[in-house]
Each structure stands twice: as structure tokens, then as C-alpha cells.
Motif scaffolding. Structure first.
Motif, PDB file in Angstrom:
ATOM      1  N   VAL A  63      -1.730  -3.414  -0.157  1.00 48.64           N
ATOM      2  CA  VAL A  63      -1.365  -2.631   1.027  1.00 48.64           C
ATOM      3  C   VAL A  63      -1.205  -1.144   0.708  1.00 48.64           C
ATOM      4  O   VAL A  63      -1.615  -0.277   1.483  1.00 48.64           O
ATOM      5  CB  VAL A  63      -0.073  -3.204   1.652  1.00 48.64           C
ATOM      6  N   LYS A  64      -0.554  -0.845  -0.415  1.00 52.27           N
ATOM      7  CA  LYS A  64      -0.350   0.550  -0.829  1.00 52.27           C
ATOM      8  C   LYS A  64       0.447   1.357   0.194  1.00 52.27           C
ATOM      9  O   LYS A  64      -0.007   2.369   0.721  1.00 52.27           O
ATOM     10  CB  LYS A  64      -1.692   1.240  -1.113  1.00 52.27           C
ATOM     11  N   ASP A  65       1.650   0.881   0.473  1.00 49.95           N
ATOM     12  CA  ASP A  65       2.559   1.604   1.375  1.00 49.95           C
ATOM     13  C   ASP A  65       3.951   1.571   0.757  1.00 49.95           C
ATOM     14  O   ASP A  65       4.416   0.506   0.323  1.00 49.95           O
ATOM     15  CB  ASP A  65       2.585   0.955   2.757  1.00 49.95           C
TER      16      ASP A  65
ATOM     17  N   LEU B 148       8.787  -1.309  -1.127  1.00 51.24           N
ATOM     18  CA  LEU B 148      10.228  -1.421  -1.342  1.00 51.24           C
ATOM     19  C   LEU B 148      10.796  -2.664  -0.661  1.00 51.24           C
ATOM     20  O   LEU B 148      11.633  -3.370  -1.242  1.00 51.24           O
ATOM     21  CB  LEU B 148      10.925  -0.173  -0.797  1.00 51.24           C
ATOM     22  N   SER B 149      10.339  -2.950   0.549  1.00 52.71           N
ATOM     23  CA  SER B 149      10.846  -4.096   1.306  1.00 52.71           C
ATOM     24  C   SER B 149      10.471  -5.416   0.641  1.00 52.71           C
ATOM     25  O   SER B 149      11.317  -6.306   0.467  1.00 52.71           O
ATOM     26  CB  SER B 149      10.299  -4.069   2.738  1.00 52.71           C
ATOM     27  N   VAL B 150       9.208  -5.533   0.253  1.00 51.60           N
ATOM     28  CA  VAL B 150       8.739  -6.771  -0.368  1.00 51.60           C
ATOM     29  C   VAL B 150       9.329  -6.926  -1.768  1.00 51.60           C
ATOM     30  O   VAL B 150       9.665  -8.040  -2.192  1.00 51.60           O
ATOM     31  CB  VAL B 150       7.199  -6.797  -0.415  1.00 51.60           C
ATOM     32  N   GLY B 151       9.478  -5.807  -2.480  1.00 55.79           N
ATOM     33  CA  GLY B 151      10.108  -5.868  -3.802  1.00 55.79           C
ATOM     34  C   GLY B 151      11.548  -6.338  -3.718  1.00 55.79           C
ATOM     35  O   GLY B 151      12.003  -7.140  -4.541  1.00 55.79           O
TER      36      GLY B 151
ATOM     37  N   THR C 248      -2.945   3.156   5.906  1.00 57.08           N
ATOM     38  CA  THR C 248      -2.703   3.409   4.488  1.00 57.08           C
ATOM     39  C   THR C 248      -4.035   3.746   3.818  1.00 57.08           C
ATOM     40  O   THR C 248      -5.098   3.610   4.419  1.00 57.08           O
ATOM     41  CB  THR C 248      -2.098   2.170   3.799  1.00 57.08           C
ATOM     42  N   SER C 249      -3.955   4.156   2.559  1.00 56.07           N
ATOM     43  CA  SER C 249      -5.187   4.497   1.838  1.00 56.07           C
ATOM     44  C   SER C 249      -6.093   3.295   1.647  1.00 56.07           C
ATOM     45  O   SER C 249      -7.293   3.442   1.411  1.00 56.07           O
ATOM     46  CB  SER C 249      -4.833   5.101   0.469  1.00 56.07           C
TER      47      SER C 249
ATOM     48  N   ILE D 239       2.244  -2.981   9.384  1.00 51.57           N
ATOM     49  CA  ILE D 239       3.149  -3.019   8.234  1.00 51.57           C
ATOM     50  C   ILE D 239       4.599  -2.904   8.696  1.00 51.57           C
ATOM     51  O   ILE D 239       5.477  -3.650   8.241  1.00 51.57           O
ATOM     52  CB  ILE D 239       2.815  -1.879   7.252  1.00 51.57           C
ATOM     53  N   TYR D 240       4.849  -2.005   9.641  1.00 47.35           N
ATOM     54  CA  TYR D 240       6.210  -1.824  10.130  1.00 47.35           C
ATOM     55  C   TYR D 240       6.667  -3.035  10.940  1.00 47.35           C
ATOM     56  O   TYR D 240       7.859  -3.369  10.946  1.00 47.35           O
ATOM     57  CB  TYR D 240       6.304  -0.546  10.951  1.00 47.35           C
TER      58      TYR D 240
END
Length: 237
Positions: free
Chosen positions: A132-134, A139-142, A203-204, A212-213
Motif C-alpha cells: 500500500v505504501k501509506d 502505523l495502523s496495521v503495525g 498512494t505511490s 485506505i482511510y
């Protein structure tokens, strides 16, 4: 040998320090957090995220790699490491089992090294973070993967060392799966997503930020449901 034994004893002390709390609220929240059904909405949103943002020519590959990540993490833990090392879980270890707090009498299987929960959580988390690169998604998934892993020590069914090794193994597998993805698609000029004309909206890697949000909102909503349910359960006890 002395240093290794010292490491084992430190692991036991670390595990006992995070195991249990004597709180019906936190016991309920931890037990609910590790249940499967509470994460069904988030899992469905993850599937939607893939289907909506991964181009057709890459969709089957991504789905196969997700399945491969889970299978590799699970099998490496359950069929290789646990039978090989045969390290008893805290709830089965005679040296500390009387000190370990459990929730609803759950003690898990006999062996616990390394944690399959931690491996699966971090394997999927790392793979999706790289896809995803966001920043906020990462941070949320981590955080989700970290909590999903450490709660196993709170419940007393894994040593902290089981969690750390499982997280490292899962992260490595997630990275390998992503590298496979990059190798297979290296000649594909399209981005992962189908739209990539604006870095504000996408995202890139081409994922829609609004999707994503939405994923993050469902994750936060699930946390809320867990906490509210724990409150209700405590009040009814």
C-alpha cells in the motif's frame, strides 16, 4: 549455556510482567481481541481494498501471495519450530504455570515457540504495508499486529520470546512475498492500483487513499466495539 539460561529466565520474567491484570475489563477485551469473528468486518474490508485497488492482471498474484503468507507462517510455526524446539507454553511450564493468569481457563496447546499468531499478524501486516505504501495505513496495521501478538502473552499462552521470534519470522516471510511480487511484476509498467494521477488521492502504489482511510475507520471502530463489549461484560458480571 549460562547466558542462554539467563535469557530464558529473563523471558519468563518479562512474560509474567505483561501476563494478566486481575481486571475483568481488560481480560474481556484481550479475549475478544484474539477472537476470529470480531475481525470479520476488517477482513472483508481488506478483501475489498485488494479487489478495488489492484489491477486485474495482478489480482490473482496478490491473492495467492496473501494465502502463501498465511500458509508459510502457520506451517513454519506449527509443523517445524514447535515440534523441533518443544518449548512449553507459560501455561504448561511447571516452573511458572502456577503464576500464570489465564482467561476463561484457556491454556492453548502444549508447545508455543514460536507464536503462529505473531507470525501471521506480522507476515500479513508487512506484506500489505509494502504493497500500500501509506504512512497512516502502515502505523495502523503495525499497531494491530503488535497488539494482536502481545495479547497472547497477556493471556499467558506465549512467552514474550515466542512473540518476538514469531514477529521476526512473519516479517521476513512478508518481505519475501513482497519481493516475489516485485520480481513477477517487474516487466509490468502499470502500478498496483488502476488510478495513479494524483498523489493526494492515491498512494505511490496506486491505492485510493479514501479506501485506505475507510479501512482505518473500520479498524478503529472494531477497537471501539471491543472496549464497549468489555465494559458491558464487566458491568454485567
Amino acid at each position: 549455556m549460562t547466558d542462554f539460561q539467563g535469557l530464558i529466565e529473563t523471558d519468563k520474567l518479562a512474560t509474567l510482567s505483561v501476563n494478566g491484570s486481575g481486571s475483568l475489563f481488560w481480560d474481556g477485551a484481550a479475549n475478544l481481541y484474539t477472537s476470529v469473528w470480531i475481525w470479520i468486518p476488517l477482513a472483508l474490508m481488506a478483501v475489498y481494498l485488494i479487489l478495488r485497488n489492484v489491477s486485474t492482471n495482478r489480482l490473482v498474484l496478490v491473492l495467492l501471495l496473501v494465502v502463501a503468507t498465511v500458509v508459510c507462517c502457520d506451517q513454519l510455526s506449527s509443523t517445524v519450530f514447535k515440534p523441533l524446539f518443544q518449548r512449553l507454553r507459560p501455561t504448561r511450564d511447571p516452573s511458572i504455570l502456577d503464576l500464570v493468569d489465564t482467561v476463561n481457563g484457556y491454556r492453548g496447546g502444549l508447545y508455543g515457540f514460536f507464536s503462529g499468531h505473531a507470525a501471521n499478524s506480522f507476515g500479513l501486516a508487512v506484506f500489505f504495508i509494502l504493497m500500500v505504501k501509506d504512512l497512516w495505513f502502515g502505523l495502523s496495521v503495525g499497531l494491530w499486529a503488535t497488539l494482536n501478538s502481545l495479547i497472547r502473552s497477556y493471556l499467558g499462552v506465549h512467552f514474550v520470546g515466542d512473540i518476538i521470534v514469531g514477529a521476526l519470522a512473519g516479517s521476513l516471510i512478508g518481505c519475501i512475498m513482497y519481493l516475489i511480487y516485485k520480481m513477477v511484476t517487474r516487466n509490468d509498467r502499470s502500478t498496483c492500483g488502476m488510478h495513479h494521477d494524483s498523489q493526494i488521492i492515491y498512494t505511490s502504489s496506486g491505492f485510493l487513499r479514501k479506501d485506505i482511510y475507510s479501512f482505518i475507520c473500520i479498524l478503529l471502530g472494531t477497537y471501539g466495539v471491543i472496549l464497549i463489549t468489555a465494559c458491558v461484560t464487566q458491568a454485567a458480571a
